[in-house]
Design a protein around this motif. Sequence first.
Motif, short mmCIF file in Angstrom:
data_model
loop_
_atom_site.label_atom_id
_atom_site.label_comp_id
_atom_site.label_asym_id
_atom_site.label_seq_id
_atom_site.Cartn_x
_atom_site.Cartn_y
_atom_site.Cartn_z
N ALA A 294 -55.22 -12.16 27.86
CA ALA A 294 -55.93 -12.55 26.63
C ALA A 294 -57.41 -12.72 26.89
CB ALA A 294 -55.32 -13.83 26.06
N ASN A 295 -57.77 -13.19 28.08
CA ASN A 295 -59.19 -13.37 28.40
C ASN A 295 -59.87 -12.03 28.65
OD1 ASN A 295 -61.50 -15.04 28.85
ND2 ASN A 295 -61.28 -14.66 31.04
N HIS A 296 -59.19 -11.14 29.34
CA HIS A 296 -59.77 -9.81 29.55
C HIS A 296 -60.08 -9.15 28.21
CE1 HIS A 296 -59.09 -10.27 33.74
NE2 HIS A 296 -57.78 -10.05 33.72
N ALA A 297 -59.13 -9.25 27.26
CA ALA A 297 -59.33 -8.64 25.94
C ALA A 297 -60.49 -9.31 25.21
CB ALA A 297 -58.04 -8.74 25.13
N PHE A 298 -60.57 -10.64 25.32
CA PHE A 298 -61.64 -11.39 24.66
C PHE A 298 -63.01 -11.00 25.21
CE2 PHE A 298 -64.10 -15.53 24.95
CZ PHE A 298 -64.53 -15.53 23.63
N VAL A 299 -63.13 -10.95 26.52
CA VAL A 299 -64.42 -10.62 27.14
C VAL A 299 -64.83 -9.19 26.81
CG1 VAL A 299 -65.62 -10.31 29.35
CG2 VAL A 299 -64.17 -12.32 28.99
N GLU A 300 -63.87 -8.27 26.81
CA GLU A 300 -64.20 -6.89 26.47
C GLU A 300 -64.64 -6.78 25.01
OE1 GLU A 300 -64.53 -4.07 28.30
OE2 GLU A 300 -64.41 -5.57 29.90
N ALA A 301 -63.96 -7.48 24.12
CA ALA A 301 -64.34 -7.46 22.70
C ALA A 301 -65.74 -8.05 22.51
CB ALA A 301 -63.32 -8.22 21.87
N TRP A 302 -66.03 -9.11 23.26
CA TRP A 302 -67.35 -9.75 23.18
C TRP A 302 -68.44 -8.77 23.62
CZ3 TRP A 302 -68.65 -14.91 21.86
CH2 TRP A 302 -69.98 -15.27 22.11
N LYS A 303 -68.23 -8.13 24.76
CA LYS A 303 -69.23 -7.19 25.28
C LYS A 303 -69.44 -6.03 24.32
CE LYS A 303 -68.48 -8.16 30.21
NZ LYS A 303 -67.98 -7.60 31.49
N LYS A 304 -68.39 -5.58 23.69
CA LYS A 304 -68.50 -4.47 22.74
C LYS A 304 -69.23 -4.89 21.48
CE LYS A 304 -65.67 -1.09 20.23
NZ LYS A 304 -64.27 -0.63 19.96
N ALA A 305 -68.94 -6.11 21.00
CA ALA A 305 -69.55 -6.58 19.74
C ALA A 305 -70.99 -6.99 19.92
CB ALA A 305 -68.74 -7.74 19.18
N TYR A 306 -71.34 -7.53 21.09
CA TYR A 306 -72.67 -8.11 21.28
C TYR A 306 -73.42 -7.42 22.42
CZ TYR A 306 -70.51 -11.52 18.24
OH TYR A 306 -69.86 -12.12 17.18
N THR A 307 -73.45 -6.10 22.35
CA THR A 307 -74.16 -5.32 23.36
C THR A 307 -75.66 -5.62 23.37
OG1 THR A 307 -74.39 -3.51 21.76
CG2 THR A 307 -72.52 -3.41 23.28
N PHE A 308 -76.17 -6.11 22.23
CA PHE A 308 -77.60 -6.40 22.12
C PHE A 308 -77.98 -7.72 22.79
CE2 PHE A 308 -75.36 -8.26 18.56
CZ PHE A 308 -75.84 -9.55 18.53
N SER A 309 -76.99 -8.50 23.17
CA SER A 309 -77.27 -9.85 23.67
C SER A 309 -76.79 -10.00 25.11
CB SER A 309 -76.57 -10.90 22.80
OG SER A 309 -76.68 -12.18 23.37
N PRO A 310 -77.63 -10.55 25.99
CA PRO A 310 -77.18 -10.80 27.36
C PRO A 310 -76.31 -12.05 27.50
CG PRO A 310 -79.43 -11.57 27.10
CD PRO A 310 -79.04 -10.94 25.80
N VAL A 311 -76.20 -12.83 26.42
CA VAL A 311 -75.47 -14.09 26.48
C VAL A 311 -73.97 -13.83 26.66
CG1 VAL A 311 -74.86 -16.19 25.25
CG2 VAL A 311 -77.19 -15.33 25.14
N ARG A 312 -73.38 -14.55 27.59
CA ARG A 312 -71.97 -14.36 27.91
C ARG A 312 -71.13 -15.44 27.23
NH1 ARG A 312 -71.61 -13.51 34.28
NH2 ARG A 312 -71.74 -15.77 34.30
N PRO A 313 -69.86 -15.16 26.96
CA PRO A 313 -69.01 -16.18 26.35
C PRO A 313 -68.75 -17.33 27.31
CG PRO A 313 -67.70 -14.28 27.01
CD PRO A 313 -69.14 -13.90 27.20
#
Length: 405
Positions: A294-313
């Motif tokens: 579930a975390n791998h999926a969350f992190v991948e979705a975050w990176k895909k959605a917020y490519t413009f931002s260096p901020v990590r979840p």
Amino acid sequence: MSTGLQLTRRRALGLFAAAPLAGWAVQARAAGAPVKIGLVLTMSGPFASSGQIMANAAKLYLETEGKKVLGDIPVELVIRDDGGANPDVAKRLVQELVTRDKVQYLGGFQWTPNANAIAPLLKQAKLPCVLFNASGANTTQLAPWFARTAFTHWQVNQPLGEWAAGSKGFKKAYLLTTDFAPGHDAEEAFTKGFTSKGGEVIDSVKMPIQSPNFVPFLLAAKNAKPDVVFAFHPGGVQASAFMRACQEADLRGAGIQLVGPGDLTSDEELPNIGAAALGVITAGQYSMAGDRPANHAFVEAWKKAYTFSPVRPNYMAAGAYDGMHLICTAIAATAGTADAPAAMAAMTTFSAESPRGPISIDPQTRDIVQNIYIREVREVGGELANVEIETIPGVKDPWKAEHPL
């Protein structure tokens, strides 16, 4: 105008203002209209990055997993900025969200003082509110309409204290905590856990919340020659400043272990902190490095959605993501109607597999039940990460076990 007439007028105005709040539970949503969710977050000032992280996480859940839960029920986020720990502003925003924006749910709330301040409004309006980050132990006891997907500092820091004195065998601790309600909780919780396993707290010092100079506090801690320094601050931008001060004070060179809750080395600040964070041990409910599907999926979705931002979840993102899951579950269970008791009943039977692991809501306290991880900052794949080295499963808030309503 006489004093009596003034008093009468104030009372009349108070009743007039209260009426819309009291009427929330019987409002009907117009056919096809979205269910409005009001989020009160800090979107300006020094802690704005934390508010943006939670806003991003809430939107991400709605755009990905939320559709599976909601079906064809439309929802709308109404985000308001409290500007920081401002209880009066939080109350005004909630009044506006209920009376003007007609929201059916509230969420967000980074700050415990803000969450505590709105409790009377929730009781008046019968408005469900999910705490994404506010961590004061007693907050959910202030109104039956609160539920929490964040954490409490007792839930995190008492187990950390037990681990530090028990598993690690540290004998003497020096405590540095920010002087506001969550800091007080953190101090008391770590102390209880540490002393219960035979450790001794040799001193406990409170630091100011606004723009503190951490170096003098850390030098005083170093001079006391403890085995371990436990530290708590509000996180965000203070994490980098605190760790630079630790490097200047050279706790590591003195053989002193630094420990604390996840705010110390929050995932989004690790790139800014750099090597000064290596070896720091924290307790927390979420790490971006957590090895779970579930975390791998969350992190991948975050990176895909917020490519413009260096901020990590980070842990705040997890609280907001799961908070939206909880709200969407209640919306689906009530078919989008404004039925507050049914919404809360759905929330208190909630369980899920989250990016942070298995979670549920304790029906007695409306607090989250979750794993607490002992983590160490290590370099993984060329990046710093909070690597989970030990799991304490299914932790409830221990404060409420001793302070039931």
